[in-house]
Design a protein around this motif. Structure first.
Motif, PDB file in Angstrom:
ATOM      1  N   SER A  47       0.806  -1.227   0.000  1.00 33.97           N
ATOM      2  CA  SER A  47       0.000   0.000   0.000  1.00 33.97           C
ATOM      3  C   SER A  47       0.833   1.268   0.000  1.00 33.97           C
ATOM      4  CB  SER A  47      -0.923   0.011   1.224  1.00 33.97           C
ATOM      5  OG  SER A  47      -0.187  -0.249   2.413  1.00 33.97           O
ATOM      6  N   ALA A  48       2.130   1.180   0.339  1.00 35.25           N
ATOM      7  CA  ALA A  48       2.977   2.380   0.400  1.00 35.25           C
ATOM      8  C   ALA A  48       4.439   1.981   0.247  1.00 35.25           C
ATOM      9  CB  ALA A  48       2.769   3.120   1.717  1.00 35.25           C
ATOM     10  N   VAL A  49       5.225   2.894  -0.310  1.00 36.96           N
ATOM     11  CA  VAL A  49       6.664   2.674  -0.446  1.00 36.96           C
ATOM     12  C   VAL A  49       7.378   4.004  -0.234  1.00 36.96           C
ATOM     13  CG1 VAL A  49       6.642   3.016  -2.950  1.00 36.96           C
ATOM     14  CG2 VAL A  49       8.484   1.695  -1.922  1.00 36.96           C
ATOM     15  N   ALA A  50       8.567   3.962   0.368  1.00 40.43           N
ATOM     16  CA  ALA A  50       9.396   5.159   0.561  1.00 40.43           C
ATOM     17  C   ALA A  50      10.864   4.756   0.417  1.00 40.43           C
ATOM     18  CB  ALA A  50       9.141   5.788   1.931  1.00 40.43           C
ATOM     19  N   VAL A  51      11.702   5.720   0.008  1.00 39.55           N
ATOM     20  CA  VAL A  51      13.119   5.428  -0.213  1.00 39.55           C
ATOM     21  C   VAL A  51      13.991   6.515   0.418  1.00 39.55           C
ATOM     22  CG1 VAL A  51      12.703   4.213  -2.376  1.00 39.55           C
ATOM     23  CG2 VAL A  51      13.145   6.652  -2.438  1.00 39.55           C
ATOM     24  N   ASN A  52      15.163   6.108   0.893  1.00 43.81           N
ATOM     25  CA  ASN A  52      16.211   7.081   1.209  1.00 43.81           C
ATOM     26  C   ASN A  52      17.481   6.623   0.514  1.00 43.81           C
ATOM     27  OD1 ASN A  52      17.336   5.077   2.840  1.00 43.81           O
ATOM     28  ND2 ASN A  52      17.018   6.162   4.765  1.00 43.81           N
ATOM     29  N   SER A  53      18.641   7.104   0.914  1.00 39.39           N
ATOM     30  CA  SER A  53      19.860   6.797   0.167  1.00 39.39           C
ATOM     31  C   SER A  53      20.322   5.347   0.339  1.00 39.39           C
ATOM     32  CB  SER A  53      20.988   7.743   0.585  1.00 39.39           C
ATOM     33  OG  SER A  53      21.342   7.502   1.926  1.00 39.39           O
ATOM     34  N   ARG A  54      19.755   4.640   1.324  1.00 37.56           N
ATOM     35  CA  ARG A  54      20.203   3.264   1.593  1.00 37.56           C
ATOM     36  C   ARG A  54      19.077   2.228   1.490  1.00 37.56           C
ATOM     37  NH1 ARG A  54      24.221   0.753   4.887  1.00 37.56           N
ATOM     38  NH2 ARG A  54      24.032  -1.486   4.512  1.00 37.56           N
ATOM     39  N   PHE A  55      17.897   2.611   1.981  1.00 42.16           N
ATOM     40  CA  PHE A  55      16.823   1.632   2.134  1.00 42.16           C
ATOM     41  C   PHE A  55      15.578   1.950   1.311  1.00 42.16           C
ATOM     42  CE2 PHE A  55      19.190   1.584   6.183  1.00 42.16           C
ATOM     43  CZ  PHE A  55      19.541   0.245   6.251  1.00 42.16           C
ATOM     44  N   VAL A  56      14.837   0.889   1.011  1.00 41.83           N
ATOM     45  CA  VAL A  56      13.465   1.003   0.525  1.00 41.83           C
ATOM     46  C   VAL A  56      12.587   0.371   1.595  1.00 41.83           C
ATOM     47  CG1 VAL A  56      11.790   0.181  -1.171  1.00 41.83           C
ATOM     48  CG2 VAL A  56      14.016   0.947  -1.924  1.00 41.83           C
ATOM     49  N   VAL A  57      11.547   1.079   2.018  1.00 43.92           N
ATOM     50  CA  VAL A  57      10.611   0.509   2.990  1.00 43.92           C
ATOM     51  C   VAL A  57       9.244   0.395   2.326  1.00 43.92           C
ATOM     52  CG1 VAL A  57      11.826   1.327   5.038  1.00 43.92           C
ATOM     53  CG2 VAL A  57      10.085   2.778   3.994  1.00 43.92           C
ATOM     54  N   THR A  58       8.546  -0.682   2.663  1.00 43.06           N
ATOM     55  CA  THR A  58       7.220  -0.915   2.093  1.00 43.06           C
ATOM     56  C   THR A  58       6.211  -1.150   3.207  1.00 43.06           C
ATOM     57  OG1 THR A  58       7.749  -3.280   1.877  1.00 43.06           O
ATOM     58  CG2 THR A  58       8.069  -1.894  -0.063  1.00 43.06           C
ATOM     59  N   GLY A  59       5.005  -0.604   3.011  1.00 46.49           N
ATOM     60  CA  GLY A  59       3.903  -0.835   3.940  1.00 46.49           C
ATOM     61  C   GLY A  59       2.850  -1.663   3.246  1.00 46.49           C
ATOM     62  N   SER A  60       2.054  -2.383   4.041  1.00 45.12           N
ATOM     63  CA  SER A  60       1.125  -3.331   3.452  1.00 45.12           C
ATOM     64  C   SER A  60      -0.166  -3.429   4.251  1.00 45.12           C
ATOM     65  CB  SER A  60       1.789  -4.715   3.380  1.00 45.12           C
ATOM     66  OG  SER A  60       0.873  -5.731   3.112  1.00 45.12           O
ATOM     67  N   LYS A  61      -1.138  -4.090   3.658  1.00 46.63           N
ATOM     68  CA  LYS A  61      -2.379  -4.384   4.366  1.00 46.63           C
ATOM     69  C   LYS A  61      -2.179  -5.441   5.437  1.00 46.63           C
ATOM     70  CE  LYS A  61      -5.698  -2.932   0.860  1.00 46.63           C
ATOM     71  NZ  LYS A  61      -6.868  -3.306   0.034  1.00 46.63           N
ATOM     72  N   ASP A  62      -0.996  -6.080   5.472  1.00 46.99           N
ATOM     73  CA  ASP A  62      -0.707  -7.048   6.539  1.00 46.99           C
ATOM     74  C   ASP A  62      -0.228  -6.367   7.821  1.00 46.99           C
ATOM     75  OD1 ASP A  62       1.947  -6.346   6.106  1.00 46.99           O
ATOM     76  OD2 ASP A  62       2.543  -8.260   5.256  1.00 46.99           O
ATOM     77  N   GLU A  63      -0.285  -5.031   7.840  1.00 42.39           N
ATOM     78  CA  GLU A  63      -0.013  -4.209   9.039  1.00 42.39           C
ATOM     79  C   GLU A  63       1.467  -4.101   9.389  1.00 42.39           C
ATOM     80  OE1 GLU A  63      -2.461  -5.732  12.201  1.00 42.39           O
ATOM     81  OE2 GLU A  63      -4.321  -5.436  11.082  1.00 42.39           O
ATOM     82  N   THR A  64       2.343  -4.534   8.505  1.00 43.19           N
ATOM     83  CA  THR A  64       3.782  -4.464   8.785  1.00 43.19           C
ATOM     84  C   THR A  64       4.490  -3.535   7.815  1.00 43.19           C
ATOM     85  OG1 THR A  64       4.397  -6.296   7.327  1.00 43.19           O
ATOM     86  CG2 THR A  64       3.743  -6.868   9.590  1.00 43.19           C
ATOM     87  N   ILE A  65       5.681  -3.093   8.233  1.00 46.41           N
ATOM     88  CA  ILE A  65       6.574  -2.305   7.384  1.00 46.41           C
ATOM     89  C   ILE A  65       7.834  -3.133   7.175  1.00 46.41           C
ATOM     90  CG2 ILE A  65       7.932  -0.177   7.183  1.00 46.41           C
ATOM     91  CD1 ILE A  65       5.918   1.079   9.209  1.00 46.41           C
ATOM     92  N   HIS A  66       8.193  -3.402   5.927  1.00 45.35           N
ATOM     93  CA  HIS A  66       9.400  -4.174   5.644  1.00 45.35           C
ATOM     94  C   HIS A  66      10.503  -3.262   5.119  1.00 45.35           C
ATOM     95  CE1 HIS A  66       8.961  -8.516   6.300  1.00 45.35           C
ATOM     96  NE2 HIS A  66       7.663  -8.261   6.217  1.00 45.35           N
TER      97      HIS A  66
END
Length: 394
Positions: A47-66
């Motif tokens: 449902s969501a994604v964000a990036v910085n200079s090192r990481f990509v983080v993803t959010g989901s309907k499973d209630e977690t952020i990877h």
């Protein structure tokens, strides 16, 4: 450069993009996207994604952020704090990540140690979107309680609440932070920071799904259609429009690199496309490259392999400008908007964590960090077992 996109099929795609050398007679440089990775860490749609200079983080309907480490191309673990679909993720520099979810909570995370520095009950309903001011001192959020909320990120508390007539689903600061837009269905309210009131309204043909500023005054707007439009936020006129996809455009991302100002679009038709913007925004952009993921895309980001900006991480902790806050407060009252200053929220077990400063939280030992990570994994496994048990009983 890497294009990253999440989809309903629970996968994060990564495509490395390489510019080709110009052939003689070619007016435009060609770019080639090459499949780099697929990350299947979630158990529900992204449902969501964000990036910085090192990481990509993803959010989901499973209630977690990877968390995915782009330098090492490995899974870096998960963050388990929210009880509801992750609706928005925003990095500020390389020090902090802010997340919002359907549980009405906004969390501020240390993006070095991946600890939750502060958890704020932000909205009575869902948090639908948030945007961080370029200074890192303020943020805006909208939710299903029909409010637009301004947050003092230095103090980690609410600054102002503005009641709006309907539920907004997007809020976005301009690049310099002199204006912001609030999206309700197919209407885009343009606010000026110095007056804190609506300076105009832009109406799109269909419900707006994504907006991104391509300059301080030009806004790219995509909706539940295959068209992307550029609007002038001062004159409120449509500068140009172009057919970007064969289906609705779900997300967009704008960035600049040497000799190129680029906008990237992702659609339900499965395509990710890169467009080169012209100097004259009345002229539609030209296609640089495209790739078909063959998936129903939901969110998009672009990872640029840049050296960490040391100036950004060394900004001193500072309070928001008093004159700016007072002026904003006074102007809001004069304009007749329903605004109130919220009382300072209680802060159990939290520290001040301004996004422009360094948290004074003591560093934890490695054993404590490992214990915390183990507990997070156990909590995630417990949630999965509980869901499985409920599914078997039905």
């Amino acid at each position: 450069m890497e294009l990253v996109a999440g989809c309903y099929e629970q996968v994060l795609f990564g495509f490395a993009v390489h510019p080709e050398s110009k052939a003689s007679g070619d007016h435009e440089q060609k770019w080639t996207p090459v499949a780099d990775f697929t990350h299947h860490a979630h158990t529900a749609s992204l449902s969501a994604v964000a990036v910085n200079s090192r990481f990509v983080v993803t959010g989901s309907k499973d209630e977690t952020i990877h968390i995915y480490d782009m330098k090492k191309k490995i899974d870096h673990g998960s963050l388990v704090h929210h009880n509801g679909t992750i609706t928005c993720l925003k990095f500020h520099g390389n020090r902090h990540l802010i997340s919002g979810a359907e549980d009405g909570v906004i969390c501020v995370w240390d993006a070095k140690k991946w600890e939750c520095l502060k958890s704020i009950k932000a909205h009575r309903g869902h948090v639908t979107f948030l945007s961080i001011h370029p200074s890192g001192k303020l943020a805006l959020s909208v939710g299903t309680d029909k409010t637009l909320r301004t947050w003092n990120l230095v103090e980690g508390r609410s600054a102002f609440i503005k009641n709006i007539k309907q539920n907004a689903h997007i809020v976005e600061w301009s690049p310099k932070g002199e204006k912001y837009v609030v999206v309700i269905l197919n209407n885009i309210d343009v606010y000026r920071l110095d007056t804190a009131s609506v300076s105009g309204i832009i109406t799109n043909e269909k419900r707006v799904s994504s907006v991104t500023f391509v300059s301080e005054s030009v806004l790219a707007v995509a909706g539940d259609e295959e068209i992307v439009r550029f609007f002038d936020t001062d004159s409120l006129t449509c500068l140009c429009e172009f057919k970007a996809h064969e289906n609705r455009v779900k997300d967009m991302f704008s960035f600049e690199i040497p000799e190129h100002h680029v906008i990237v679009t992702a659609s339900s038709d499965g395509f990710i496309k890169m467009w080169k913007l012209k100097q004259d925004k009345k002229v539609p952009p030209s296609l640089l490259c495209e790739v078909n993921t063959k998936a129903r895309l939901t969110c998009l980001g672009v990872w640029l392999d840049r050296v960490t900006d040391t100036k950004e991480s060394q900004l001193p902790a500072a309070e928001p400008s008093v004159s700016e806050e007072e002026q904003s407060k006074g102007n809001k009252k004069e304009s007749g908007d329903t605004v109130q200053e919220e009382e300072r929220q209680s802060k159990p077990n939290t520290k001040k964590c301004g996004l422009t400063g360094v948290s004074n939280k003591p560093t934890k030992g490695s054993s404590q960090v490992l214990t915390k990570k183990r507990k997070m994994v156990e909590k995630l496994e417990k949630k999965k077992r509980k869901k499985e048990k409920i599914r078997m009983m039905q």
